[in-house]
Each structure stands twice: as structure tokens, then as C-alpha cells.
Design a protein around this motif. Structure first.
Motif, short mmCIF file in Angstrom:
data_model
loop_
_atom_site.label_atom_id
_atom_site.label_comp_id
_atom_site.label_asym_id
_atom_site.label_seq_id
_atom_site.Cartn_x
_atom_site.Cartn_y
_atom_site.Cartn_z
N VAL A 1 37.26 71.73 84.06
CA VAL A 1 38.31 72.49 83.53
C VAL A 1 39.87 71.95 84.07
N THR B 1 40.48 69.11 85.02
CA THR B 1 40.79 67.64 84.36
C THR B 1 41.57 68.09 83.04
N ALA B 2 40.98 69.07 82.19
CA ALA B 2 41.49 69.22 80.99
C ALA B 2 42.57 69.84 80.90
N LEU B 3 42.96 70.67 81.95
CA LEU B 3 44.29 71.38 81.87
C LEU B 3 45.34 70.37 82.65
N MET C 1 45.55 67.15 81.78
CA MET C 1 45.68 66.45 80.85
C MET C 1 46.69 66.98 79.94
N GLY C 2 46.16 68.36 79.57
CA GLY C 2 47.04 69.06 78.79
C GLY C 2 48.73 69.24 79.19
N PHE D 1 50.07 67.26 81.43
CA PHE D 1 50.60 65.71 81.49
C PHE D 1 51.38 65.62 80.35
N VAL D 2 50.74 65.74 78.92
CA VAL D 2 51.31 65.52 77.70
C VAL D 2 52.44 66.39 77.48
N LEU D 3 52.12 67.89 77.87
CA LEU D 3 53.27 68.78 77.75
C LEU D 3 54.57 68.51 78.48
N GLY E 1 55.30 65.56 79.16
CA GLY E 1 55.88 64.40 78.56
C GLY E 1 56.63 64.70 77.60
N GLY E 2 56.30 65.59 76.74
CA GLY E 2 57.26 66.02 75.61
C GLY E 2 58.38 66.64 76.02
N ILE F 1 45.23 56.46 81.24
CA ILE F 1 46.01 57.65 81.53
C ILE F 1 47.16 56.81 82.08
#
Lengths: 99, 466
Positions: free
Chosen positions: A7, A9-11, A13-14, A16-18, A20-21, A70
């Protein structure tokens, strides 16, 4: 991978992209309106995104290959907004010149 | 107004109606999660879900066809060749959808025979329509493809947008052939089925909506053709480069070779990067026009599309795209959350923008900017964000307790179904689904009502249109 690590790791990663956005959005709006403060806030988002990327690399049980991916993605998130912005300026100024 | 534009208004009407049907069965499906024994032996959950998902595919497809029939004559300055055929196939399309819906509702299931496959349910997720109806869709798409190509030939004119559109028709037709199951081996069947679900819906549709958005941008924001076509070519390159092999993330757990774990994970992880570029582009375009446009609702929906596409497909997709994560998350409400957000961001926002373009043109106002459109805009977006957050909560609970801790057993699945976190997420999805439905009602009301003239200066409109 333990359930908690999965959990986390998944969060990460999310997030990280958020982040970045968030950098891309704030950088663009800052450039658009000529507001350095927004660009600085964008830079903070980028630092946060890089922090999440570092956390994924250091603290998660992903294999080395995925961690390299990554890292490369993090470089992409840092580079894309200014590159796309510059390209758009050139494209639009070319369009205006043609008109 | 061209005759094909009148046809496109019919397509839009059918699409908006099916959008409502989709929401209705979405709400019904959400209710089943909260009241599992609801409508026991009257209407089963799977039929409700089929109607929810299949109408999603069909209403978007109808809206796309309508949008192309709207813009094609404008782009080529020539009426669509075979317009009568197009009009006839529209009614065929509507009849097919209506008959299939009635069969799904009344008959629901059949025996494991060829008769069931041909006349009741093909048994293929997302394309459950019986085989005769799938053939009907092929006929409709074939006529559509013929009309586009023949109009280009007859008009003796090809633009960059129409070239991309014509080339996209090949996979649009060819990949749909995967709707017909032909293999009894489940792994092989799923392997090709994903070509339909991923390639057809996510790749050829992406290019199709890209062409439509290109024409909308020129129309609504006065963006120059050179800029629009440059970005369209970039999008096609990205679809060919990363989008096709991104298909691999669907091949993780269906019996395909192990190398798909690496291919799928790698290319899927790259997918958010071009979406970030689209966000920057959307902000730049908004600034270039200083938010001045002849059609403010369409403009806002287009801009929203870029952001929600990034979050829905990019952020939500990236969270669960690596095989180590996907092992636990696939098939849970987490995937449902991603699916809802990605479809909404990638297609629904763009299609609503197209509806507003049609509204402006048919009502004849120079500038469309009533206040009421904001209700539909706000409620739909709040409803969608609330739904996907609720589904995310429910999905993470399922993946954590049911999969990672519980080991994917039936007992674990049952226990998670009673977990308070899961139930909270499911309730949130239902409540925000009602908000979304209210947004739909506001959207339809706004599309149907007569627009008021507004106070935007003529100079601003002219500025936006040049």
C-alpha cells in the motif's frame, strides 16, 4: 512485498505523479501570468515529487530495474514542463509570423 | 447547416439519452453493493452492470460518430457522400441498441448454446451484445468509414486532420472484429479480447477524439491549423510509441508469457509523461486566448479534459501499473476507480464540449456563456471526483485486506465486503453517484434551454476567433 509495503508503494507512486503534475500546472500558470511566486511553488512541488521518487527508490521493495525507471521518470517530470513550454512558444510565435 | 450536421444532432440526442441510461444503471449497480439482495430473482447485478458498461461504450461511440458527421463537411467544404445511407444506419444503430437492451432486461441469460451467443448474450465483457447485434455495429462502422473516405475523395481535399482520421478508420474497423469470440482457450481469447478493450477503446478512440478535439479547438478557440495538426501528429506518435505496448499491463495475470510483466510495466509507467505535456499545453492555450472564447462551456470542458485525463489515467493508472502492485489491485474497486476517472477525463469531458459546440451553432448565438452551464459542470465533476475517491478507498481496502493479507480467498473476499472502510467507500460512491446524476440533469437542461445573449464584447469574441 508485505501488505503494508504494497500500500505504501502504491500511494507513494500516486503521490509522485500527482506532485509532478502539480509542478507542471503551477509552472505553466506561473509562466502564463508572469508570477514568479507560482513558479517557486511549482518548484516546491517538483522537490516534493523528487522526494517521493527518492522514497520509492530507497524505502520500497521494488526491483532495481523498476527503481531506475522511477528515477528516469522523475527526470522526465522535471524536464517536460519547461521543454513543452519553450516548444509551444516557438510554435505559436511561428504561427503568428505566418499569419 | 449541412444535412450531415442535422444527422449528427440525432446522434448527439441518442448519445445523451444513452448517457442517462448509463448513469441510471450505474446507480442501480451501486445500490446492489449496499443492498446485495435487492431485486433478487428480478434483475441480477451482472445485467445491470452490463447495461452500465455497454451503454458507456455505445453512447461515446455515437457521440464520436456525431462529432465526425458534424465537422467532416465543414472541414472538407463538401456534404458527406452517402448521407442517406448514414441516416438509415443511424436508425439501424438505434434499433439494435434498443432491441439488445430489451433482451438484456427481459431475457437476461440463456443456456450455453449457440442460440444464446447469437441472440441473447455473447458472454464477452464490454461487448456482451449478441452476435447479430455486433454484426450490426460492424455494418454501421463500415458505412461510417465509407462515408468519411468517399467524402474525402469526392471533395478532392485532404487536411492533416482528415488524413489521421482516415488512417484511424483502419484499426477502428479491424480491431472491432475482436468482438467476435473465436477461441475456446481462455488465455488466448483474453489475449485478443484485450486488443478490443485496450487497442480499440484506448488507442483508436484516443486518436479519434484527438481528431475531434483538433477540429473543436480550431472552431471554438480559433487555434491555427498548423498548431493543432502538429499536436495531433505528436499524439499519434505517442499512441504508436507507448500506448500500444502499454497494452501489456492487461496481460499480467491471464496466462501470457512473463515478459509482458516487464513490457507492460515499463510502457505503462511512461504513459503519464505525455499527459503532463498536455496539461502544460492546455494552460498555455488558455493563456494564449486569455480565457476569451466564443463558447465558454466548451472551452472549460476541453481544459478540464486535459487535467482529469492526467489525474485519472496518469496518477490513478501509475499507482497500480507495476506488476508488484497490480498483483493485488487488479479486479478490485481500485481498478473501477481508475476506469471511471480515465474514461471521464479522456472522453466524456471532450464529448460534452462537442455538445456545447452544437448547441451554440444551432441556437445561432455569437457567444455562449450562460451561468447555468456551471451547475452541470460543477455537479458532474464533483460527483465524479467523489465517486472515484470512494471507489479508491474501497479498492485499497479490498487489495490490502482481501488480497495482500487475506490471500485472495473467498473468506477474505467476504470479510472485506463487511469491512467498514470498504462500506464507507461504497456508500460514498453511491452518494456521489447521485450528485453525478444531478449534474447530468443540469447538463441536459442546459443543453435544451434557449441560450441568453450575453455581455461579452464583440472585440473579445473577435479576438478569440482569430
Amino acid at each position: 512485498m508485505t501488505p503494508t509495503a504494497f500500500v505504501a508503494t502504491a500511494l507513494l507512486m500516486g503521490a509522485f505523479v500527482l506532485a509532478g503534475g502539480g509542478y507542471g500546472s503551477l509552472y505553466s500558470v506561473g509562466r502564463l501570468q508572469g508570477r514568479p511566486r507560482l513558479i517557486r511553488m511549482g518548484a516546491v512541488c517538483l522537490v516534493v515529487a523528487l522526494g517521493f521518487a527518492a522514497a520509492i527508490v530507497v524505502a520500497t521493495p521494488l526491483a532495481v530495474g523498476w527503481k531506475i525507471l522511477i528515477g528516469v521518470s522523475a527526470a522526465g517530470y522535471a524536464a517536460i514542463p519547461p521543454l513543452v513550454w519553450r516548444y509551444l512558444e516557438q510554435l505559436h510565435s511561428g504561427g503568428r509570423a505566418m499569419r | 447547416m449541412y444535412r450531415s450536421q442535422r444527422l449528427s444532432l440525432r446522434y448527439y440526442t441518442a448519445a445523451i439519452t444513452l448517457f442517462g441510461v448509463m448513469i441510471l444503471f450505474g446507480l442501480l449497480s451501486a445500490l446492489y453493493y449496499v443492498f446485495p439482495s435487492m431485486l433478487f430473482e428480478v434483475l441480477n447485478f451482472s445485467t445491470s452492470k452490463i447495461l452500465h458498461i455497454d451503454t458507456l461504450v455505445i453512447w461515446l461511440l455515437m457521440a464520436f460518430l456525431g462529432a465526425v458527421y458534424w465537422y467532416l463537411p465543414q472541414e472538407l467544404e463538401h456534404e458527406v457522400v452517402g448521407i442517406r445511407l448514414a441516416e438509415a444506419t443511424f436508425w439501424v444503430f438505434c434499433a439494435v441498441v434498443a432491441v439488445v437492451a430489451v433482451v438484456f432486461l427481459v431475457v437476461q441469460i440463456g443456456d450455453s448454446t449457440a442460440f444464446t451467443l447469437w441472440f441473447i448474450n455473447q458472454g464477452r465483457k464490454y461487448v456482451e451484445a449478441p452476435r447479430w447485434a455486433s454484426i450490426g455495429v460492424v455494418v454501421v462502422m463500415g458505412v461510417f468509414a465509407y462515408n468519411v473516405v468517399a467524402t474525402c475523395v469526392k471533395a478532392r481535399r485532404m487536411t492533416g486532420v482528415t488524413w489521421v482520421l482516415v488512417l484511424d478508420l483502419i484499426p477502428l474497423l479491424a480491431v472491432y472484429m475482436d468482438a467476435f469470440p473465436a477461441d475456446e482457450n481462455m488465455s488466448r481469447d483474453l489475449y485478443w479480447w484485450w486488443w478490443l478493450v485496450h487497442m480499440w477503446v484506448e488507442s483508436t478512440w484516443e486518436v479519434l477524439i484527438g481528431c475531434i478535439m483538433a477540429m473543436v479547438l480550431m472552431d471554438v478557440m480559433g487555434t491555427s491549423r498548423r498548431i493543432v495538426e502538429t499536436w495531433l501528429y505528436i499524439e499519434v506518435m505517442l499512441v504508436l510509441g507507448a500506448g500500444i505496448l502499454g497494452l501489456g499491463h492487461h496481460y499480467f495475470w491471464i496466462g501470457t508469457p512473463e515478459y509482458w510483466l516487464s513490457i507492460g510495466g515499463f510502457f505503462s509507467a511512461l504513459e503519464p509523461l505525455p499527459l503532463l505535456g498536455m496539461v502544460v499545453h492546455a494552460v498555455y492555450d488558455a493563456g494564449e486566448h486569455r480565457l476569451r472564447t466564443v463558447n465558454r462551456p466548451a472551452f472549460f470542458w476541453i481544459t478540464t479534459e486535459a487535467f482529469l485525463n492526467f489525474i485519472g489515467a496518469g496518477v490513478w493508472g501509475f499507482m497500480m501499473t507495476l506488476p508488484q502492485i497490480n498483483l493485488f489491485s487488479h479486479g478490485t474497486q481500485w481498478t473501477v476507480s481508475h476506469g471511471h476517472f480515465a474514461f471521464y477525463g479522456a472522453y466524456v469531458c471532450g464529448v460534452i464540449a462537442v455538445f456545447y459546440v452544437a448547441k451554440q451553432k444551432t441556437s445561432g448565438v455569437a457567444c455562449l456563456d450562460d451561468r447555468f452551464w456551471k451547475w452541470g459542470y460543477g455537479l458532474l465533476n464533483i460527483g465524479m471526483v467523489g465517486m472515484v475517491m470512494g471507489l479508491l478507498l474501497a479498492g485499497i481496502t479490498q487489495a490490502f485486506y482481501g488480497r495482500a493479507i487475506g490471500g485472495s480467498t473467498l473468506m477474505a473476499f467476504t470479510q472485506v465486503s463487511e469491512n467498514p472502510w470498504f462500506l464507507s467507500g461504497i456508500w460514498a460512491r453511491l452518494l456521489f453517484g447521485i450528485v453525478f446524476a444531478a449534474g447530468y440533469v443540469a447538463l441536459v437542461y442546459d443543453l435544451l434551454r434557449k441560450p441568453r445573449s450575453n455581455a461579452v464584447g464583440a472585440g473579445e469574441i473577435a479576438g478569440a476567433a482569430t
